[in-house]
Design an enzyme around this catalytic site. Sequence first.
Site, PDB file in Angstrom:
ATOM      1  N   ARG A 153       0.850  -1.186   0.000  1.00 56.07           N
ATOM      2  CA  ARG A 153       0.000   0.000   0.000  1.00 56.07           C
ATOM      3  C   ARG A 153       0.887   1.238   0.000  1.00 56.07           C
ATOM      4  O   ARG A 153       1.646   1.479   0.934  1.00 56.07           O
ATOM      5  CB  ARG A 153      -0.924   0.011   1.220  1.00 56.07           C
ATOM      6  CG  ARG A 153      -1.754   1.293   1.339  1.00 56.07           C
ATOM      7  CD  ARG A 153      -2.641   1.240   2.582  1.00 56.07           C
ATOM      8  NE  ARG A 153      -3.166   2.562   2.878  1.00 56.07           N
ATOM      9  CZ  ARG A 153      -2.830   3.301   3.939  1.00 56.07           C
ATOM     10  NH1 ARG A 153      -1.949   2.855   4.819  1.00 56.07           N
ATOM     11  NH2 ARG A 153      -3.360   4.468   4.141  1.00 56.07           N
ATOM     12  N   HIS A 204      -2.772  10.974   1.091  1.00 57.90           N
ATOM     13  CA  HIS A 204      -2.176  10.772   2.412  1.00 57.90           C
ATOM     14  C   HIS A 204      -1.578  12.104   2.886  1.00 57.90           C
ATOM     15  O   HIS A 204      -0.387  12.202   3.162  1.00 57.90           O
ATOM     16  CB  HIS A 204      -1.115   9.677   2.350  1.00 57.90           C
ATOM     17  CG  HIS A 204      -0.828   9.029   3.678  1.00 57.90           C
ATOM     18  ND1 HIS A 204      -0.904   7.673   3.878  1.00 57.90           N
ATOM     19  CD2 HIS A 204      -0.471   9.556   4.871  1.00 57.90           C
ATOM     20  CE1 HIS A 204      -0.592   7.391   5.133  1.00 57.90           C
ATOM     21  NE2 HIS A 204      -0.322   8.529   5.756  1.00 57.90           N
ATOM     22  N   GLU A 229      -7.123   8.382   6.822  1.00 60.60           N
ATOM     23  CA  GLU A 229      -7.409   9.010   8.109  1.00 60.60           C
ATOM     24  C   GLU A 229      -7.881  10.462   8.016  1.00 60.60           C
ATOM     25  O   GLU A 229      -7.228  11.390   8.490  1.00 60.60           O
ATOM     26  CB  GLU A 229      -6.187   8.953   9.009  1.00 60.60           C
ATOM     27  CG  GLU A 229      -5.740   7.558   9.347  1.00 60.60           C
ATOM     28  CD  GLU A 229      -4.587   7.508  10.330  1.00 60.60           C
ATOM     29  OE1 GLU A 229      -4.341   6.421  10.868  1.00 60.60           O
ATOM     30  OE2 GLU A 229      -3.954   8.550  10.560  1.00 60.60           O
ATOM     31  N   ASN A 234      -6.789   1.547  10.333  1.00 65.33           N
ATOM     32  CA  ASN A 234      -5.491   1.771  10.951  1.00 65.33           C
ATOM     33  C   ASN A 234      -5.680   1.690  12.465  1.00 65.33           C
ATOM     34  O   ASN A 234      -6.471   2.450  13.030  1.00 65.33           O
ATOM     35  CB  ASN A 234      -4.936   3.142  10.574  1.00 65.33           C
ATOM     36  CG  ASN A 234      -4.630   3.257   9.096  1.00 65.33           C
ATOM     37  OD1 ASN A 234      -4.682   2.275   8.357  1.00 65.33           O
ATOM     38  ND2 ASN A 234      -4.305   4.456   8.644  1.00 65.33           N
ATOM     39  N   TYR A 281      -3.723   1.400  16.298  1.00 63.24           N
ATOM     40  CA  TYR A 281      -2.507   1.466  17.106  1.00 63.24           C
ATOM     41  C   TYR A 281      -2.763   1.178  18.576  1.00 63.24           C
ATOM     42  O   TYR A 281      -1.904   0.621  19.252  1.00 63.24           O
ATOM     43  CB  TYR A 281      -1.830   2.828  16.921  1.00 63.24           C
ATOM     44  CG  TYR A 281      -1.267   2.975  15.535  1.00 63.24           C
ATOM     45  CD1 TYR A 281      -0.029   2.466  15.215  1.00 63.24           C
ATOM     46  CD2 TYR A 281      -2.007   3.571  14.515  1.00 63.24           C
ATOM     47  CE1 TYR A 281       0.489   2.543  13.937  1.00 63.24           C
ATOM     48  CE2 TYR A 281      -1.504   3.665  13.226  1.00 63.24           C
ATOM     49  CZ  TYR A 281      -0.256   3.150  12.934  1.00 63.24           C
ATOM     50  OH  TYR A 281       0.243   3.220  11.665  1.00 63.24           O
ATOM     51  N   GLU A 316      -2.910  -0.315   8.531  1.00 64.80           N
ATOM     52  CA  GLU A 316      -1.754   0.113   9.309  1.00 64.80           C
ATOM     53  C   GLU A 316      -1.863  -0.486  10.694  1.00 64.80           C
ATOM     54  O   GLU A 316      -2.908  -0.420  11.347  1.00 64.80           O
ATOM     55  CB  GLU A 316      -1.674   1.638   9.462  1.00 64.80           C
ATOM     56  CG  GLU A 316      -1.301   2.380   8.223  1.00 64.80           C
ATOM     57  CD  GLU A 316      -1.142   3.875   8.495  1.00 64.80           C
ATOM     58  OE1 GLU A 316      -0.852   4.257   9.646  1.00 64.80           O
ATOM     59  OE2 GLU A 316      -1.318   4.659   7.550  1.00 64.80           O
TER      60      GLU A 316
END
Length: 487
Positions: free
Chosen positions: A123, A167, A212, A335, A337, A396
């Site tokens: 990606r 992005h 995002e 994504n 985290y 991600e």
Amino acid sequence: MMRRRTFLAAAAGLPFMGHGGRAQTSPSEAPVAPGVPTGAVPDAVPPALPKLPPDFLWGASTSCYQIEGAVKADGRTDSIWDVFCRQPGKIADGTNGDVACDHYNRYRDDIDLLAQGNFRAYRFSTAWPRILPQGTGAVNTAGLDFYDRLVDRLLEKGIEPFACLYHWDLPQALQQRGGWHNRDIAGWFADYAEVTVGRLGDRVKRWAMLNEPSVHAIFGHAFGNHAPGLTGWPSYVKAQHHQNLAQGTAIAALRARRNDLQLGTVFSLQPVAPATDKPEDAAAARRVDAAWNTINLDPLFKGYYPEVYAADFETVTQGDDLERIKVPVDFLGVNYYGPGYLVNAPGSVLADATWGALPPGMPVTALGWPVDPSGLVRVLARLRDSYGNPSVFVTENGACYDDPPVTEGRVSDPQRVAYLRDHLFACRQAIDQGCALRGYLVWSLLDNFEWAEGFRRRFGVVHVDFTTLVRTPKDSYRFLAEVMKPA
């Protein structure tokens, strides 16, 4: 979408997790429970490698401004990040993405690393100012030529190209016309999408629109510590809504052109919870959940904004905007985290909330972000239960640790290995629970320019010496290569 901080005033000090360009806070600034070691490796690390479906898509993610460099090459013009980096004090170490990882010139070697590591997908993002230097109008053929070469090399190596159209690197020429505050940008973005897909869509079949949008809106348009450096809640609302509108407009335009593409978008999602058992903190967590998670999910999948913010978004919503935003997607990129823990903070622009202490004993990364693989399962289960169980790729997932120097051609990063292993087991658990998880792409292939942190933070599974640009695979790269080894 107020990412951590007390919106404006307290924009420093809270650790937010968002994509390859996260909120930047140092470990000393992050709220860490007493006695929690930074980057602690969990005691109970599963001994076996996770077993995932044979058609599971394995890969790695990057973004153009963070790795490409060559910012003046072949007709590329300034993005908002080029301009932002020139402002004194905006980047922690005073660096910029002018060279970054020099991927523009070294992409063949980087693709070889993907192939040698058994990665099946890559990606990457395309740079709007490389392809349309003024943001609209004349197409820069030389810019598209680079992505032609990149895609062809990927296919030669048996790696699926997985493209993201935006992005965060808006052409500065469009920022001067209002950027994401100008609702005309929905049409500008759709035109850019059509140009790019028109050139590459014969070979690239999977396209994400945005990366995002909430993160970009909050940090770039509310807190001002990301490009373009704007501040205020009204600024955020406009930027968030117009990204949603651009996303839907571009998907509709691309679908009208061809029917052989997989079209989606990418959100940063995290579970949020109160940091205490106080009712007011529970209410704060609900408000931040709406601001962080459902501000993106509800318009896309349900056609409305979360009730708590509906009045704010009515000020920028016109005509059939919500119908244009609510378009079918073939996949959703997630994504992830870590989770967030909230406390009530009256007067904070961030939903009258701010970030509280982590649960005792929870390990953290070098950025102070909590490590909790179970949060990924909760995110995916929510998509299953509340949003129709869309096909999902983890686009991600990764961790920043203070890696040791390269020693005899090796970088030992056991904390990152444990982080990745535990999150892959979480992927298996989510699949077993009926979540439509189709693939996993690690953040990131390379250590890179980490937005406002500059080059101080490393997320890559490949070490980059930012002086010589030599690449050295880390132990985490070797771990993933073993996981991804063909049966």
